[in-house]
Enzyme design. Structure first.
Site, mmCIF file in Angstrom:
data_model
loop_
_atom_site.group_PDB
_atom_site.id
_atom_site.type_symbol
_atom_site.label_atom_id
_atom_site.label_comp_id
_atom_site.label_asym_id
_atom_site.label_seq_id
_atom_site.Cartn_x
_atom_site.Cartn_y
_atom_site.Cartn_z
ATOM 1 N N ASP A 35 -32.202 127.538 -14.609
ATOM 2 C CA ASP A 35 -31.991 128.488 -13.549
ATOM 3 C C ASP A 35 -32.855 128.651 -12.379
ATOM 4 O O ASP A 35 -34.032 128.276 -12.543
ATOM 5 C CB ASP A 35 -32.106 129.965 -14.186
ATOM 6 C CG ASP A 35 -30.911 130.178 -15.076
ATOM 7 O OD1 ASP A 35 -30.310 129.387 -15.429
ATOM 8 O OD2 ASP A 35 -30.753 131.420 -15.612
ATOM 9 N N HIS A 178 -36.106 127.334 -16.660
ATOM 10 C CA HIS A 178 -36.442 127.637 -15.276
ATOM 11 C C HIS A 178 -36.942 126.638 -14.369
ATOM 12 O O HIS A 178 -38.095 126.232 -14.953
ATOM 13 C CB HIS A 178 -37.028 129.143 -15.179
ATOM 14 C CG HIS A 178 -36.305 130.084 -15.374
ATOM 15 N ND1 HIS A 178 -36.452 130.811 -16.736
ATOM 16 C CD2 HIS A 178 -35.748 131.194 -14.618
ATOM 17 C CE1 HIS A 178 -35.573 131.981 -16.797
ATOM 18 N NE2 HIS A 178 -35.124 131.920 -15.680
HETATM 19 ZN ZN ZN Z 1 -32.690 133.527 -12.511
#
Ligand code: ZN
Length: 233
Positions: A35, A178
Site C-alpha cells: 500500500d 507498505h
Molecule cells: Zn494506506
C-alpha cells in the site's frame, strides 16, 4: 464374484487416487500486497527484491501519488507480473465522506491508473481499513484487507516483521505491507520472508491470480473485506 467386484471398483479407486494426488500437488498460495505507493525510493527497492526472487505482487496505490515519474514504477511492476489496484485518491477517512466524494476517490484513482497502465482496477483497499456499509454500497470494487505485521510502525524491526508474517501466513492469505518512502525494514523483512516461504512450498501469486486459482469470483457489493480469498463473510 470377488474378482468382478474388484474390477467394478477399480475405476473408482483410480479416480480417488488421482484426486488425492492432485490435491497434494496443488501448491499453497500466498499473495504479497503493498500500500501507499508509488514512489521513487522504496517502491523500486521492493521491485528489485520481487525481481530477484521472481515473484509477483499486488500494489494498491494512492491516486495523488501518481505522476509521470512515479508511474514508471507501476509499468515496471506490471512488466514483472505484478498488478496495480486502487487505494483511494487522497488516503482520507472515507467513512466521513459523502457518497459523491467516495465515488470521486475511486473514479479518479481508477482513471489515472488506467491512463498509465491501460488496465482499470477491480479491487480496492480502504485507507486505514476504515469501512462502512455506505462505502460497500457506493463502490463496486472487491474490498481487500490483509494480514499485516504492523509495518507502518517505525519501531518494528525487520526481524519482528518477518517473525509476525511467518507465524501468521497460510494458504489463501493476502499479506498487507507498505512500500511507503523509507520503509526499509519491510524491504529487509521481504528479503528473508520470500525465500523461506518458497522453501516451505508456497507459491507467490497476485491477489487476482489467487482468486482465480481458488475458483472464486467475488460479486460486487458483497460486503466482504478479504484478508484470505477463501473467506465467505
Ligand atoms: Zn494506506
Amino acid at each position: 464374484m470377488t474378482r468382478l467386484l474388484s474390477l467394478a471398483l477399480l475405476p473408482l479407486i483410480m479416480l480417488s487416487c488421482t484426486c488425492t494426488s492432485n490435491r497434494e500437488s496443488a501448491p499453497m498460495l500466498i499473495a504479497l500486497s503493498f500500500d501507499d505507493g508509488p514512489n521513487d525510493v522504496t517502491t523500486p527497492q521492493v521491485l528489485d527484491i520481487l525481481e530477484e526472487f521472481q515473484v509477483p505482487a499486488s500494489f494498491f496505490v494512492i491516486g495523488q501519488n501518481i505522476n509521470d515519474d512515479t508511474a514508471k514504477q507501476m509499468t515496471r511492476a506490471i512488466s514483472l507480473g505484478c498488478e496495480i489496484q486502487n487505494h483511494s485518491f487522497t488516503h482520507g477517512f472515507m467513512t466521513q465522506m459523502s457518497k459523491e466524494q467516495i465515488e470521486e476517490e475511486i473514479r479518479k484513482t481508477d482513471e489515472i491508473i488506467e491512463k498509465y497502465t491501460g488496465t482499470r482496477p477491480w479491487m480496492f483497499r480502504p485507507p486505514f481499513i476504515d469501512v462502512n456499509p455506505a462505502m460497500h454500497e457506493a463502490i463496486g470494487h472487491t474490498f481487500i484487507c490483509g494480514v499485516g505485521c504492523f509495518d507502518w510502525e517505525p519501531q518494528r524491526s525487520a526481524q519482528e516483521r518477518y517473525d509476525i508474517l511467518m507465524a501468521a501466513a497460510k494458504d489463501g492469505d493476502i499479506l498487507l505491507l507498505h512500500d511507503m518512502t523509507g520503509n526499509d525494514d519491510t524491504v529487509e523483512a521481504l528479503r528473508m520472508f520470500i525465500p523461506e516461504m518458497k522453501k516451505r512450498g508456497y507459491k507467490f501469486v497476485t491477489v487476482s491470480e489467487m482468486f482465480n486459482r481458488k475458483g472464486i469470483s467475488p460479486s460486487p457489493h458483497n460486503g466482504i473485506l478479504y484478508s484470505n480469498v477463501l473467506q465467505t463473510k
